[in-house]
Design a protein around this motif. Structure first.
Motif, short mmCIF file in Angstrom:
data_model
loop_
_atom_site.label_atom_id
_atom_site.label_comp_id
_atom_site.label_asym_id
_atom_site.label_seq_id
_atom_site.Cartn_x
_atom_site.Cartn_y
_atom_site.Cartn_z
N TRP A 1 83.09 -58.12 30.29
CA TRP A 1 84.40 -57.78 29.75
C TRP A 1 84.26 -56.98 28.45
CZ3 TRP A 1 88.88 -61.70 28.48
CH2 TRP A 1 90.11 -61.11 28.85
N HIS A 2 83.19 -57.26 27.70
CA HIS A 2 82.89 -56.46 26.50
C HIS A 2 82.61 -55.01 26.90
CE1 HIS A 2 80.89 -54.95 22.93
NE2 HIS A 2 79.79 -54.75 23.63
N ARG A 3 81.81 -54.83 27.93
CA ARG A 3 81.49 -53.47 28.38
C ARG A 3 82.75 -52.75 28.88
NH1 ARG A 3 76.95 -56.38 30.23
NH2 ARG A 3 77.83 -56.58 32.34
N ALA A 4 83.72 -53.53 29.36
CA ALA A 4 84.99 -52.95 29.80
C ALA A 4 85.93 -52.67 28.63
CB ALA A 4 85.66 -53.87 30.81
N GLY A 5 85.57 -53.14 27.42
CA GLY A 5 86.33 -52.81 26.23
C GLY A 5 87.28 -53.85 25.71
N ALA A 6 87.27 -55.07 26.28
CA ALA A 6 88.25 -56.08 25.86
C ALA A 6 87.69 -57.15 24.94
CB ALA A 6 88.86 -56.75 27.09
N LEU B 1 93.68 -58.26 23.61
CA LEU B 1 94.63 -57.71 24.58
C LEU B 1 95.84 -57.24 23.79
CD1 LEU B 1 94.58 -60.40 27.44
CD2 LEU B 1 93.42 -58.19 27.42
N GLY B 2 96.14 -55.95 23.86
CA GLY B 2 97.27 -55.41 23.12
C GLY B 2 97.10 -55.64 21.63
N ARG B 3 98.12 -56.24 21.00
CA ARG B 3 98.05 -56.56 19.58
C ARG B 3 97.86 -58.06 19.39
NH1 ARG B 3 97.55 -51.84 16.28
NH2 ARG B 3 97.97 -50.24 17.83
N MET B 4 96.91 -58.61 20.16
CA MET B 4 96.57 -60.02 20.08
C MET B 4 95.06 -60.16 20.09
SD MET B 4 97.83 -63.11 19.95
CE MET B 4 96.92 -64.65 19.86
N GLY C 1 97.92 -54.24 12.64
CA GLY C 1 99.16 -54.81 13.14
C GLY C 1 98.98 -55.95 14.12
N ILE C 2 97.88 -56.66 14.05
CA ILE C 2 97.67 -57.86 14.87
C ILE C 2 98.04 -59.07 14.02
CG2 ILE C 2 95.96 -59.28 16.08
CD1 ILE C 2 94.42 -56.70 16.70
N ALA C 3 99.11 -59.75 14.38
CA ALA C 3 99.67 -60.78 13.51
C ALA C 3 99.06 -62.15 13.70
CB ALA C 3 101.19 -60.87 13.73
N LEU C 4 98.42 -62.40 14.85
CA LEU C 4 98.01 -63.76 15.18
C LEU C 4 96.63 -63.75 15.82
CD1 LEU C 4 99.74 -66.37 14.85
CD2 LEU C 4 100.15 -66.27 17.32
N ILE C 5 95.79 -64.70 15.41
CA ILE C 5 94.50 -64.93 16.04
C ILE C 5 94.55 -66.30 16.71
CG2 ILE C 5 92.02 -65.24 15.67
CD1 ILE C 5 92.31 -63.47 13.16
N ASP C 6 94.29 -66.33 17.99
CA ASP C 6 94.26 -67.60 18.71
C ASP C 6 92.99 -68.36 18.37
OD1 ASP C 6 94.75 -69.64 20.60
OD2 ASP C 6 93.56 -68.57 22.11
N CYS C 7 93.15 -69.64 18.05
CA CYS C 7 92.00 -70.50 17.74
C CYS C 7 91.83 -71.60 18.79
CB CYS C 7 92.16 -71.12 16.36
SG CYS C 7 92.38 -69.94 15.02
N ALA D 1 103.92 -62.71 25.05
CA ALA D 1 104.78 -61.83 25.84
C ALA D 1 105.17 -60.59 25.05
CB ALA D 1 106.03 -62.59 26.29
N HIS D 2 105.24 -60.71 23.73
CA HIS D 2 105.57 -59.58 22.87
C HIS D 2 104.33 -58.77 22.50
CE1 HIS D 2 107.08 -57.26 19.46
NE2 HIS D 2 106.14 -57.79 18.72
N ALA D 3 103.22 -59.45 22.18
CA ALA D 3 102.05 -58.78 21.61
C ALA D 3 101.13 -58.15 22.65
CB ALA D 3 101.26 -59.78 20.76
N VAL D 4 100.91 -58.81 23.77
CA VAL D 4 99.93 -58.34 24.75
C VAL D 4 100.30 -56.99 25.35
CG1 VAL D 4 98.89 -58.83 27.01
CG2 VAL D 4 98.97 -60.61 25.25
N PRO D 5 101.57 -56.71 25.68
CA PRO D 5 101.88 -55.40 26.28
C PRO D 5 101.77 -54.22 25.30
CG PRO D 5 103.57 -57.03 26.83
CD PRO D 5 102.74 -57.61 25.72
N GLN D 6 101.63 -54.47 24.02
CA GLN D 6 101.56 -53.39 23.06
C GLN D 6 100.22 -52.65 23.16
OE1 GLN D 6 102.93 -54.18 19.03
NE2 GLN D 6 103.97 -56.04 19.72
N ARG D 7 100.19 -51.45 22.59
CA ARG D 7 98.97 -50.65 22.60
C ARG D 7 97.91 -51.28 21.72
NH1 ARG D 7 97.47 -46.40 19.24
NH2 ARG D 7 99.53 -46.48 18.28
N ALA D 8 96.72 -51.47 22.28
CA ALA D 8 95.61 -52.07 21.54
C ALA D 8 95.07 -51.07 20.52
CB ALA D 8 94.50 -52.48 22.50
N PRO D 9 94.42 -51.55 19.45
CA PRO D 9 93.76 -50.63 18.52
C PRO D 9 92.80 -49.72 19.27
CG PRO D 9 93.79 -52.85 17.62
CD PRO D 9 94.28 -52.97 19.03
#
Length: 255
Positions: free
Chosen positions: A132-137, A158-161, A190-196, A221-229
């Motif tokens: 998944w790293h090689r795929a860019g995520a 994923l997106g802005r998450m 513009g990534i507001a949250l880091i999942d722990c 639902a709001h953050a993932v569809p956004q454009r990733a860095p």
């Protein structure tokens, strides 16, 4: 009943079916299935992650409550601030992103931890996140001193998450420096949250807190569809977003 995923085409179940608090395995949702990038993207976009021990099938989790780190609430203690300023000022110290991902995930898996026997980062998981790293995520934030990798962390974007996975330190404060660098990067992009994922006192000391699963999923639902860095390299100017004199993080959306 726990859902068994017998077919790679079978979707993960509704997270409301996860075992509740007070059960033998709170948050456990399903077992089985593959660890392909497509499956992992399906899971993470819905707040589900794999976590299992050697000899177990793949287990999928969606805990309630969920531990998250709002990047605006990250606490920089006086001692950490001094450490970061020394680190930034030293020409022999640097943060790198994705320069040694395989070494970072290997160190996260192999570094002994107090109170833990073995690792949850099974060989299949290492292979899956590497693909998944090689795929860019999947990305690593790395602490380098005198040309040596001394600490770091990795996680999923994923997106802005950003979903934090694991960290390691082979030098004092090396993982804290990598975490601080990640927070500064997230503020800059513009990534507001880091999942722990689940609560630890260590993460709570940095400002992480528990939120209800429903609130976490609403944020996804709001953050993932956004454009990733678009650029995963470290810019020393990002430190200003953590240590002062930088622009308002909420208004920054640098590609």
């Amino acid at each position: 009943m726990l859902t068994w995923l017998a077919d790679v085409r079978q979707r993960l179940p509704d997270t409301r079916l996860a075992l509740p608090p007070g059960s033998d395995a709170p948050g456990l949702l399903a077992a089985g299935a593959d660890l392909s990038p497509a499956r992992l993207e399906e899971a993470y976009s819905r707040g589900i992650f794999p976590w299992y021990a050697d000899g177990q099938p793949v287990l999928w989790w969606s805990p309630d409550p969920r531990m998250v780190l709002p990047v605006a609430a990250f606490r920089v203690s006086h001692s950490l601030r001094k450490t970061l300023k020394r680190f930034i000022a030293s020409p022999s110290c640097e943060v790198r992103v994705d320069s040694a991902f395989e070494r970072v995930i290997a160190a996260c898996a192999d570094t002994p931890r107090a109170g833990q026997d073995g690792t949850w980062i099974q060989p299949e998981l290492r292979a899956a996140y590497s693909a998944w790293h090689r795929a860019g995520a999947v990305h690593s934030f790395e602490t380098w001193i005198d040309g040596a990798l001394v600490g770091g962390l990795y996680g999923v974007n994923l997106g802005r998450m950003f979903f934090g996975e694991s960290m390691f330190a082979h030098a004092t404060d090396a993982s804290k420096i990598a975490l601080a660098a990640l927070v500064a990067f997230c503020r800059a992009h513009g990534i507001a949250l880091i999942d722990c994922q689940q609560r630890t006192d260590h993460l709570a000391s940095f400002g992480a807190r528990e939120v209800a699963r429903a609130a976490f999923e609403a944020h996804l639902a709001h953050a993932v569809p956004q454009r990733a860095p678009g650029r995963w390299t470290y810019d020393v100017r990002d430190w200003a977003h953590l240590l002062g004199s930088g622009p308002d993080p909420a208004s920054s959306d640098r590609p």
